[in-house]
Design a protein around this motif. Structure first.
Motif, PDB file in Angstrom:
ATOM      1  N   PRO A  39      -2.447   4.415 -11.371  1.00 20.61           N
ATOM      2  CA  PRO A  39      -2.620   5.939 -11.778  1.00 20.61           C
ATOM      3  C   PRO A  39      -1.494   6.854 -12.353  1.00 20.61           C
ATOM      4  N   THR A  40      -0.586   7.159 -11.322  1.00 19.44           N
ATOM      5  CA  THR A  40       0.529   7.698 -11.941  1.00 19.44           C
ATOM      6  C   THR A  40       1.833   7.254 -11.499  1.00 19.44           C
ATOM      7  N   GLY A  41       1.924   6.075 -10.825  1.00 21.29           N
ATOM      8  CA  GLY A  41       3.127   5.815 -10.451  1.00 21.29           C
ATOM      9  C   GLY A  41       3.853   4.812 -11.306  1.00 21.29           C
ATOM     10  N   GLY A  42       3.346   4.636 -12.453  1.00 20.36           N
ATOM     11  CA  GLY A  42       3.976   3.715 -13.368  1.00 20.36           C
ATOM     12  C   GLY A  42       4.174   2.161 -13.280  1.00 20.36           C
ATOM     13  N   THR A  43       4.745   1.660 -13.995  1.00 15.27           N
ATOM     14  CA  THR A  43       4.814   0.028 -13.814  1.00 15.27           C
ATOM     15  C   THR A  43       6.232  -0.501 -14.086  1.00 15.27           C
ATOM     16  N   VAL A  64       7.378  -6.199  -9.883  1.00 12.06           N
ATOM     17  CA  VAL A  64       5.811  -5.879  -9.548  1.00 12.06           C
ATOM     18  C   VAL A  64       5.369  -5.834  -7.921  1.00 12.06           C
ATOM     19  N   LEU A  65       6.139  -6.957  -7.405  1.00  8.14           N
ATOM     20  CA  LEU A  65       5.805  -7.166  -5.974  1.00  8.14           C
ATOM     21  C   LEU A  65       6.650  -6.060  -5.344  1.00  8.14           C
ATOM     22  N   ASN A  66       8.143  -5.944  -5.253  1.00  8.64           N
ATOM     23  CA  ASN A  66       8.783  -4.703  -4.663  1.00  8.64           C
ATOM     24  C   ASN A  66       8.363  -3.345  -4.894  1.00  8.64           C
ATOM     25  N   GLU A  67       7.619  -2.935  -6.095  1.00 12.71           N
ATOM     26  CA  GLU A  67       7.172  -1.864  -6.235  1.00 12.71           C
ATOM     27  C   GLU A  67       5.750  -1.362  -5.666  1.00 12.71           C
ATOM     28  N   TRP A 306     -18.738   6.117  -0.781  1.00 14.90           N
ATOM     29  CA  TRP A 306     -19.139   4.742  -0.959  1.00 14.90           C
ATOM     30  C   TRP A 306     -18.141   3.769  -0.436  1.00 14.90           C
ATOM     31  N   SER A 307     -16.788   4.245  -0.943  1.00 17.94           N
ATOM     32  CA  SER A 307     -15.587   3.379  -0.209  1.00 17.94           C
ATOM     33  C   SER A 307     -14.365   4.016  -0.517  1.00 17.94           C
ATOM     34  N   ARG A 308     -13.053   3.741   0.260  1.00 17.08           N
ATOM     35  CA  ARG A 308     -11.969   4.179  -0.075  1.00 17.08           C
ATOM     36  C   ARG A 308     -10.988   3.192  -0.609  1.00 17.08           C
ATOM     37  N   THR A 309     -10.305   3.581  -1.358  1.00 19.67           N
ATOM     38  CA  THR A 309      -9.104   2.729  -1.775  1.00 19.67           C
ATOM     39  C   THR A 309      -7.794   3.194  -1.459  1.00 19.67           C
ATOM     40  N   VAL A 310      -6.895   2.269  -0.520  1.00 22.59           N
ATOM     41  CA  VAL A 310      -5.639   2.486   0.141  1.00 22.59           C
ATOM     42  C   VAL A 310      -4.811   1.764  -0.211  1.00 22.59           C
ATOM     43  N   LEU A 311      -3.465   2.060  -0.428  1.00 15.50           N
ATOM     44  CA  LEU A 311      -2.454   1.398  -1.337  1.00 15.50           C
ATOM     45  C   LEU A 311      -1.265   1.310  -0.077  1.00 15.50           C
ATOM     46  N   ARG A 312      -0.186   0.751  -0.410  1.00 20.07           N
ATOM     47  CA  ARG A 312       1.099   1.058   0.606  1.00 20.07           C
ATOM     48  C   ARG A 312       1.474   2.508   0.641  1.00 20.07           C
ATOM     49  N   SER A 313       2.133   2.659   1.688  1.00 23.75           N
ATOM     50  CA  SER A 313       2.428   4.032   2.153  1.00 23.75           C
ATOM     51  C   SER A 313       3.296   4.592   1.113  1.00 23.75           C
ATOM     52  N   SER A 314       4.224   3.903   0.191  1.00 30.12           N
ATOM     53  CA  SER A 314       4.957   4.335  -0.615  1.00 30.12           C
ATOM     54  C   SER A 314       4.100   4.802  -2.133  1.00 30.12           C
ATOM     55  N   LEU A 388       1.624 -12.439 -20.296  1.00 27.44           N
ATOM     56  CA  LEU A 388       1.423 -12.798 -18.705  1.00 27.44           C
ATOM     57  C   LEU A 388       1.065 -11.600 -18.080  1.00 27.44           C
ATOM     58  N   ARG A 389       0.013 -11.964 -17.123  1.00 29.56           N
ATOM     59  CA  ARG A 389      -0.477 -10.562 -16.282  1.00 29.56           C
ATOM     60  C   ARG A 389      -0.154 -11.354 -14.980  1.00 29.56           C
ATOM     61  N   ILE A 390       0.497 -10.207 -14.127  1.00 30.37           N
ATOM     62  CA  ILE A 390       0.539 -10.473 -12.746  1.00 30.37           C
ATOM     63  C   ILE A 390      -0.517  -9.750 -12.063  1.00 30.37           C
ATOM     64  N   ARG A 391      -1.466 -10.635 -11.222  1.00 30.10           N
ATOM     65  CA  ARG A 391      -2.279  -9.980 -10.374  1.00 30.10           C
ATOM     66  C   ARG A 391      -1.825  -9.941  -8.831  1.00 30.10           C
ATOM     67  N   ALA A 392      -1.311  -8.797  -8.664  1.00 27.18           N
ATOM     68  CA  ALA A 392      -0.703  -8.783  -7.274  1.00 27.18           C
ATOM     69  C   ALA A 392      -1.837  -7.954  -6.275  1.00 27.18           C
ATOM     70  N   VAL A 393      -1.866  -8.383  -5.093  1.00 24.85           N
ATOM     71  CA  VAL A 393      -2.567  -7.637  -4.076  1.00 24.85           C
ATOM     72  C   VAL A 393      -1.885  -6.231  -3.984  1.00 24.85           C
ATOM     73  N   THR A 394      -2.460  -5.126  -4.063  1.00 24.11           N
ATOM     74  CA  THR A 394      -1.750  -3.920  -4.165  1.00 24.11           C
ATOM     75  C   THR A 394      -2.855  -2.771  -3.558  1.00 24.11           C
ATOM     76  N   PHE A 395      -4.015  -3.149  -3.137  1.00 22.17           N
ATOM     77  CA  PHE A 395      -4.841  -2.100  -2.137  1.00 22.17           C
ATOM     78  C   PHE A 395      -5.865  -2.878  -1.400  1.00 22.17           C
ATOM     79  N   GLN A 396      -6.257  -2.157  -0.247  1.00 22.43           N
ATOM     80  CA  GLN A 396      -7.376  -2.596   0.622  1.00 22.43           C
ATOM     81  C   GLN A 396      -8.376  -1.489   0.359  1.00 22.43           C
ATOM     82  N   THR A 397      -9.681  -1.912   0.356  1.00 18.08           N
ATOM     83  CA  THR A 397     -10.846  -1.048   0.485  1.00 18.08           C
ATOM     84  C   THR A 397     -11.410  -0.939   1.789  1.00 18.08           C
TER      85      THR A 397
END
Length: 484
Positions: A39-43, A64-67, A306-314, A388-397
């Motif tokens: 969204p806005t956090g960059g990569t 990717v993992l650290n951020e 319908w649903s909520r998408t929740v990321l890490r606190s940071s 290369l695409r890294i698919r990292a677990v980043t959110f919970q619904t």
């Protein structure tokens, strides 16, 4: 398009799996995934020099993992990049603590940008177009599904077909039983060859109720059809009641949304108010498609959660809430039976969980077996120069009631569960097939035997057999379990 993988795909942004940036976030699953950028956090930024040295790829994955990783406290920060010869092994080592807690069961992975985008945009894949399961006790391999526009089906293979021998020519056929006995399931995977167009195998097989066939079959590019023209959307007359049956194979193909709209148009035109939604082999896919599915189930609920998408606190500033939107062919079902197995994951689970607040306790059931347990999703982060695409677990619904902790499957969450076999010797959508018959019984108000819950019940299985998966699956094989 929202390329969030409902607990299972990639992020090229926060909405569409097909859109890619230098480091795009595409979300998959429910999780599944998405293809939109963050969204806005960059990569994380790949190295400025277009070098694909493993050290550079691992450094990118580390950033990717650290951020972005959803469970930062469950990363093993003692892992050193030194000594790793591929990105996947490094990712596996870093997320091992989360995996030990069933929070990341292989959901964080490295894949090809080109392969995944082709899969999302057009359903493109290469192979025989068959899905396989194995019986390790009896050393046998069976088809549990086939794609109609692919070589396997055209050669005469269909659901319930048994593969009995495989070779590169008729002169060197090896029996499946001997392959299994000597090298287990991977020996069968190896015998079937790589998923490349032009790869040819001579296969001996036995269709249900038919004679032995021996045919030379060549792998080709074909499109994965999300809803089968044969059994994907049906009207079942059950004692004078019209029941809508919908079998969605995957959420990963973007066109699934339009095919869902066509299916619901069929249901509305037949005055359907009771549904069987068959997710038994659906490994998930795009969050966008799951949201359209929800809208089609949401007549009269426009504007509700319908649903909520929740990321890490940071990254909490990126949390979002998705509301029901208007769909012309939407309906409000009075009763729904969801068919599931251990192959049911991600976006499939997202749909079921998100509907629970809106269905009465006696009007919804999980039929078949427990689901996989994936309430998390992935963004896709791209290192374009190296495909290369890294698919990292980043959110919970979570659903409208903020419920979404089904890491051991939905059997302990859905108010009613009905255990049923997955009988591969009947066609999908057949009222006599065990899971469909049990679903019809539930809709008719009959009692059933409950599904046992727990992580031990969520192994990928088909009719008591295990899904055949390569040790290194392609992008399509990750999303379509058992595909060859």
């Amino acid at each position: 398009m929202n390329n969030q993988l409902p607990l299972g795909l990639n992020v090229a942004g926060r909405t569409a799996l097909s859109a890619t940036l230098a480091l795009a976030l595409a979300a998959c699953g429910g999780g599944g995934g998405s293809t939109t950028p963050p969204p806005t956090g960059g990569t994380p930024t790949p190295p400025p020099v277009a070098t694909c040295a493993i050290s550079n790829q691992i450094a990118f994955a580390n950033d990717v993992l650290n951020e972005w990783y959803l469970f930062p406290d469950l990363l093993d920060n003692s892992v050193s990049a030194a000594g790793f010869t591929n990105v996947q092994s490094y990712l596996d080592a870093r997320v091992a603590p989360a995996r030990a807690q069933s929070r990341d069961k292989g959901f964080t992975f490295a894949t090809s940008i080109a392969e995944e985008n082709a899969l999302i945009n057009s359903g493109s894949s290469a192979g025989f177009g068959i899905r396989l399961a194995f019986d390790s006790f009896n050393n046998r391999v069976f088809l549990f599904e086939t794609f109609e526009n692919a070589p396997g089906f055209q050669a005469g293979m269909d659901r319930g077909t048994e593969l009995t021998a495989i070779g590169t020519t008729a002169a060197n056929l090896q029996s499946v039983s001997s392959l299994m006995a000597a090298g287990g399931p991977q020996a069968v995977v190896d015998a079937l060859g790589p998923s490349d167009p032009g790869v040819t195998r001579v296969i001996r097989f036995v269709p249900v109720g038919g004679a032995v066939i021996e045919a030379s079959v060549t792998k080709t590019d074909f499109s994965l059809d999300p809803i089968s023209d044969r059994y994907g959307a049906l009207i079942i007359n059950d004692g004078g009641r019209n029941v809508g049956y919908l079998n969605l194979r995957t959420f990963i193909v973007a066109d699934a949304s339009n095919q869902l709209r066509d299916a619901f148009q069929l249901f509305n035109s037949n005055n359907v108010s009771e549904l069987i939604i068959d997710f038994r082999y659906n490994g998930g896919g795009l969050v966008d498609v799951s949201e359209v599915f929800g809208d089609l189930l949401g007549e009269g609920r426009v504007g509700q959660v319908w649903s909520r998408t929740v990321l890490r606190s940071s990254k909490s500033s990126e949390n979002t809430t998705r509301l029901f939107r208007n769909e012309v062919n939407s309906l409000r079902a009075t009763k729904v039976a969801f068919i599931s197995t251990g192959n049911t994951a991600s976006a499939s689970e997202l749909v079921i969980n998100s509907m629970l607040p809106y269905l009465n306790a006696d009007s919804v059931a999980l039929v078949g077996g427990n689901t996989s347990g994936k309430p998390v999703g992935q963004f896709g982060f791209d290192f374009d120069a190296c495909d290369l695409r890294i698919r990292a677990v980043t959110f919970q619904t979570v659903n409208a009631n903020d419920e979404g902790e089904y890491f051991t499957g939905l059997a302990s969450v859905v108010p009613n569960t009905c255990r049923a076999d997955d009988n591969i010797f009947f066609p999908l959508g057949d009222a006599n097939e065990d899971s469909v018959a049990t679903a019809l019984d539930f809709l008719a108000g009959l009692s059933c035997t409950a599904i046992a819950g727990g992580a031990d019940q969520t192994a990928q299985s088909v009719g008591g057999r295990q899904t055949l998966q390569p040790e290194q699956p392609s992008a399509a094989q990750r999303e379509i379990p058992g595909l060859f």
